[in-house]
Scaffold this active site. Structure first.
Site, PDB file in Angstrom:
ATOM      1  N   CYS B 101       0.831  -1.205   0.000  1.00 24.27           N
ATOM      2  CA  CYS B 101       0.000   0.000   0.000  1.00 24.27           C
ATOM      3  C   CYS B 101       0.866   1.255   0.000  1.00 24.27           C
ATOM      4  O   CYS B 101       0.339   2.362  -0.021  1.00 24.27           O
ATOM      5  CB  CYS B 101      -0.928   0.022   1.212  1.00 24.27           C
ATOM      6  SG  CYS B 101      -2.185  -1.241   1.144  1.00 24.27           S
ATOM      7  N   ILE B 102       2.162   1.093   0.116  1.00 20.51           N
ATOM      8  CA  ILE B 102       3.018   2.279   0.206  1.00 20.51           C
ATOM      9  C   ILE B 102       4.084   2.248  -0.891  1.00 20.51           C
ATOM     10  O   ILE B 102       4.764   1.251  -1.058  1.00 20.51           O
ATOM     11  CB  ILE B 102       3.724   2.368   1.581  1.00 20.51           C
ATOM     12  CG1 ILE B 102       2.682   2.289   2.691  1.00 20.51           C
ATOM     13  CG2 ILE B 102       4.491   3.683   1.695  1.00 20.51           C
ATOM     14  CD1 ILE B 102       3.277   1.936   4.022  1.00 20.51           C
TER      15      ILE B 102
END
Lengths: 160, 102
Positions: B101-102
């Protein structure tokens, strides 16, 4: 919602809070959009402005009072030092899952092409100066300017 | 699922990511890049080789990690692989889509 099968083209995120969990939520969503090829912009307003205030952005804290999901009784959450303690613990957990701190996250957002704006009303209300703002913030704009930027198909707006 | 890429029969998943890296070669990489409207330059290849090495070493890939690799910074990564760089680059490199997600 029916155009292009409802595909999201652009996320317009309004960050109104300065607690670290809300700032992270906005940053992860903005960065996650870019990772998927979706444009994204953040409008920093009210306490959310602290996330782009050079002297404050590295000392944002988690809220320990009025946050039932913290599982800290309100009376204890209000004791001196509790916010700092909870924040330190949270930051340690975040580093474990490869979550950058706020200054590094801002650099990632800028490099990823997330466009950032400061709200004029809040900026004036808190007596900020332009030199207070993180360099990645392009401009101080009005609500009207932000709506204008949000025109078009597949644009979604999110308030945090 | 199987499909033909650069004249070879290749195993892919429903999103088009290769599931058997041993089937990957540079011709396959070029064909996958062309499908993503990319023409690979030596810089692209450096990044692709880096991603493959990281995958081989079982490193979980993220934008942050790529940015810190010293191979490419985040801005250039987005410039080389516009629109979803990590997803596109891993697909071309023949490795799984990172669940990051990053």
């Amino acid at each position: 919602m029916n155009e292009n099968k409802g595909a999201i083209k652009k996320m317009m995120i309004i960050l109104s809070k300065g607690t670290i969990e809300n700032v992270y939520a906005a940053f992860v969503l903005a960065n996650g959009a870019r990772m998927e090829g979706i444009e994204s912009e953040i409008f920093f307003t009210f306490f959310g402005l602290e996330a782009v205030h050079k002297k404050k952005l590295d000392s944002l804290r988690v809220a320990t009072v009025g946050n039932p999901a913290m599982h800290i009784p309100t009376m204890i959450g209000g004791l001196p030092g509790m916010e700092a303690l909870a924040t330190t613990m949270m930051k340690k957990e975040m580093e474990k899952i490869d979550m950058p701190d706020v200054p590094e996250f801002l650099e990632i957002l800028t490099a990823s092409g997330v466009r950032m704006w400061a709200c004029k009303l809040a900026f004036d209300m808190f007596h900020y100066k332009e030199e207070d703002l993180y360099e990645g913030v392009e401009k101080i704009i009005t609500v009207g300017d932000f709506y204008k930027r949000s025109e078009g198909e597949g644009v979604h707006m999110l308030f945090i | 699922m199987e499909r033909t890429i650069a004249g070879k029969t290749i195993a892919v998943n429903e999103e088009g990511y290769m599931t058997d890296f041993s089937q990957w070669d540079e011709k396959v990489g070029e064909a996958l890049a062309a499908e993503a409207n990319l023409t690979l330059t030596p810089r692209h290849w450096e990044v692709l080789k880096y991603l493959q090495t990281e995958h081989k070493n079982q490193v979980a890939l993220s934008i942050r990690r790529v940015g810190k690799s010293g191979v490419v910074d985040i801005k250039e990564f987005y410039a080389l692989f516009p629109n979803a760089p990590l997803k596109t680059a891993t697909k071309v490199a023949g490795i799984p889509k990172p669940a990051s997600c990053i």
